[in-house]
Design a protein around this motif. Structure first.
Motif, PDB file in Angstrom:
ATOM      1  N   HIS A  73     -56.028  -1.973 -36.807  1.00 14.65           N
ATOM      2  CA  HIS A  73     -54.893  -1.163 -36.331  1.00 14.65           C
ATOM      3  C   HIS A  73     -55.373  -0.263 -35.192  1.00 14.65           C
ATOM      4  CE1 HIS A  73     -51.068   1.281 -37.590  1.00 14.65           C
ATOM      5  NE2 HIS A  73     -51.302   1.420 -36.289  1.00 14.65           N
ATOM      6  N   HIS A  75     -54.282   0.885 -30.929  1.00 12.19           N
ATOM      7  CA  HIS A  75     -53.296   0.791 -29.834  1.00 12.19           C
ATOM      8  C   HIS A  75     -53.998   1.022 -28.500  1.00 12.19           C
ATOM      9  CE1 HIS A  75     -49.956   0.801 -32.669  1.00 12.19           C
ATOM     10  NE2 HIS A  75     -50.534   1.815 -33.288  1.00 12.19           N
ATOM     11  N   LYS A 198     -43.971  -6.508 -34.778  1.00 12.49           N
ATOM     12  CA  LYS A 198     -44.134  -5.241 -35.492  1.00 12.49           C
ATOM     13  C   LYS A 198     -42.769  -4.624 -35.732  1.00 12.49           C
ATOM     14  CE  LYS A 198     -45.791  -0.816 -36.174  1.00 12.49           C
ATOM     15  NZ  LYS A 198     -46.753  -0.116 -35.346  1.00 12.49           N
ATOM     16  N   ASP A 324     -55.612   3.213 -36.555  1.00 13.70           N
ATOM     17  CA  ASP A 324     -54.592   3.782 -35.664  1.00 13.70           C
ATOM     18  C   ASP A 324     -55.229   4.460 -34.445  1.00 13.70           C
ATOM     19  OD1 ASP A 324     -51.892   3.847 -35.059  1.00 13.70           O
ATOM     20  OD2 ASP A 324     -51.317   4.761 -36.961  1.00 13.70           O
TER      21      ASP A 324
HETATM   22 ZN   LIG Z   1     -50.108   2.592 -35.202  1.00  7.36          ZN
END
Ligand SMILES: [Zn+2]
Length: 429
Positions: A73, A75, A198, A324
């Motif tokens: 995970h 970005h 997603k 994340d």
């Molecule tokens: Zn995320």
């Protein structure tokens, strides 16, 4: 990069943690030809280590050899952390600049020992382009498996503007408030080459923003087009519904009850708790502008996430690891990708070996390469790390690339001595 791609690469004499969960063991030689591991154990006859024109040998005596880490995970195009003087996140309006920034950050990620990342959401199709550029050899970076913009309904994470503004091109989400619009968006994104879809439920899980029937319709369309599907789901209702609707994996699930996790286990769906972000936000969120109210919510979710980790383990739910990274100023690149392992061990009662297996063999699923990647054995893709400290002794040595002596991705050794140029003074926070 070196030129090992044309040479046979031999890693000698390390302690092997092969990623399968098998106990660590002394190993004579891991042999790599092209981008595949061809042999593990005795040095095969016919390989002459003296023949340096054909063979590159790395001596790993006193070191540990393990598969490359997979951050499930991450970005790359949210514009975080900020580069001073340039617009970030919701205000990023230049896709070209965003793509170049993503390419730079991808190099930092790879050099920290993360050889693959799964990207559940970006802006435009920046990650699709970067994935293709890395695969084409134009840019150095980890393997990329990526979604496009989150599909959102009113009130989902990513739906940040008033309804009369909607979700402009540069934002993380794209509104689809009925099944027809959702299916159209799945078709649009798969046409542009995403690996998975997603969906995004509410930010902290207090409201369920998709009906189970809507999720099921998106699952059916995505699967028909050979794309997988994942969902940002923190809440109890959305987590159970997503499992029953047949999504491929659920991200967060931090407010799930034992009953919800039972439904997840029944459906055979994997979860990716992504607790690193919660712990990091609690650690440094206040100084970076998060309000006390928001931090209270994050504390609630983090507390429950620990229970979720333990319950998932006892129910046999497969747990994958994500951080994340890149979602906000608290999550810099190259630093936190392995923190989830420490949290699993410290708070979730996982053994260090279980955490390593989650980060390697099991996380290969999150990049569409299960059975191909994440284990050091003949026939597998050659993504390998050499560490100068034992991660089974102290799982935190995986963090930040501080104990790496080699990173091999796709059979090629990354030159860790060479600094990325130009050097950057990027404000991480
Ligand atoms: Zn995320």
């Amino acid at each position: 990069m070196t030129t090992t791609d044309s040479k046979t690469l031999v890693l000698r004499n390390g302690t092997l943690i092969d990623g399968s969960g098998a106990p660590a063991a002394p190993n004579i030689a891991v042999v790599v030809e092209g981008n595949r591991i061809t042999s593990v154990g005795e040095l095969p006859g016919g390989i002459n280590l003296e023949d340096t024109a054909k063979v590159e040998a790395i001596d790993a005596t006193g070191q540990w050899i393990m598969p490359g880490l997979i951050d499930g995970h991450c970005h790359l195009s949210f514009g975080m952390p900020a580069v001073q003087g340039y617009a970030s996140a919701r205000g990023t309006i230049n896709p070209g600049f965003s793509a170049l920034r993503a390419a730079r950050n991808a190099q930092t990620i790879l050099r920290s020992g993360v050889t693959s990342i799964s990207i559940p959401g970006g802006t435009w199709f920046i990650e699709v382009g970067l994935r293709d550029a890395i695969n084409a050899g134009l840019v150095q970076g980890p393997r990329i498996y990526t979604a496009g913009r989150f599909i959102v309904t009113y009130g989902s994470i990513g739906d940040y503007e008033p309804s009369w503004v909607g979700t402009p091109e540069h934002t993380l989400g794209i509104l689809a408030n009925n099944v027809s619009d959702m299916i159209t968006e799945v078709r649009r994104q798969t046409k542009h080459g995403v690996d998975f879809i997603k969906l995004a439920d509410s930010t902290w899980g207090d409201t369920q923003t998709f009906a189970k029937e809507e999720m099921a319709a998106v699952v059916e369309e995505a699967h028909r087009r050979n794309a997988r599907i994942s969902i940002h789901s923190r809440g109890a209702g959305s987590t159970k519904a997503a499992a029953e609707a047949g999504v491929d994996w659920i991200m967060h699930a931090d407010l799930a009850t034992e009953g919800d996790l039972y439904a997840v286990a029944e459906a055979g769906v994997r979860i990716m708790p992504t607790t690193t972000f919660l712990f990091e936000a609690l650690e440094v969120g206040k100084e970076l502008g998060r309000s006390d109210e928001e931090l209270d919510i994050i504390r609630r979710n983090a507390d429950n996430a620990v229970t979720v980790l333990e319950t998932a383990r006892s129910l046999g739910v497969k747990v994958m690891c994500g951080t994340d990274t890149g979602n906000s100023p608290v999550m810099p690149y190259g630093v936190l990708h392995a923190h989830e392992a420490e949290i699993m061990v410290k708070f979730g009662r996982y053994t260090p070996m279980e955490a390593i297996t989650a980060y390697t063999k099991d996380n290969a699923y999150a990049v569409g390469l299960e059975g191909e990647l994440g284990v050091i054995e003949p026939g597998k893709l050659a993504d390998i790390l050499i560490l100068n400290a034992d991660p089974l002794e102290d799982i935190s040595v995986l963090q930040g690339g501080k104990h790496l002596s080699a990173v091999i991705k796709d059979g090629r050794a990354v030159d860790l001595q060479a600094e990325l140029e130009p050097k950057l003074e990027v404000a991480f926070h």
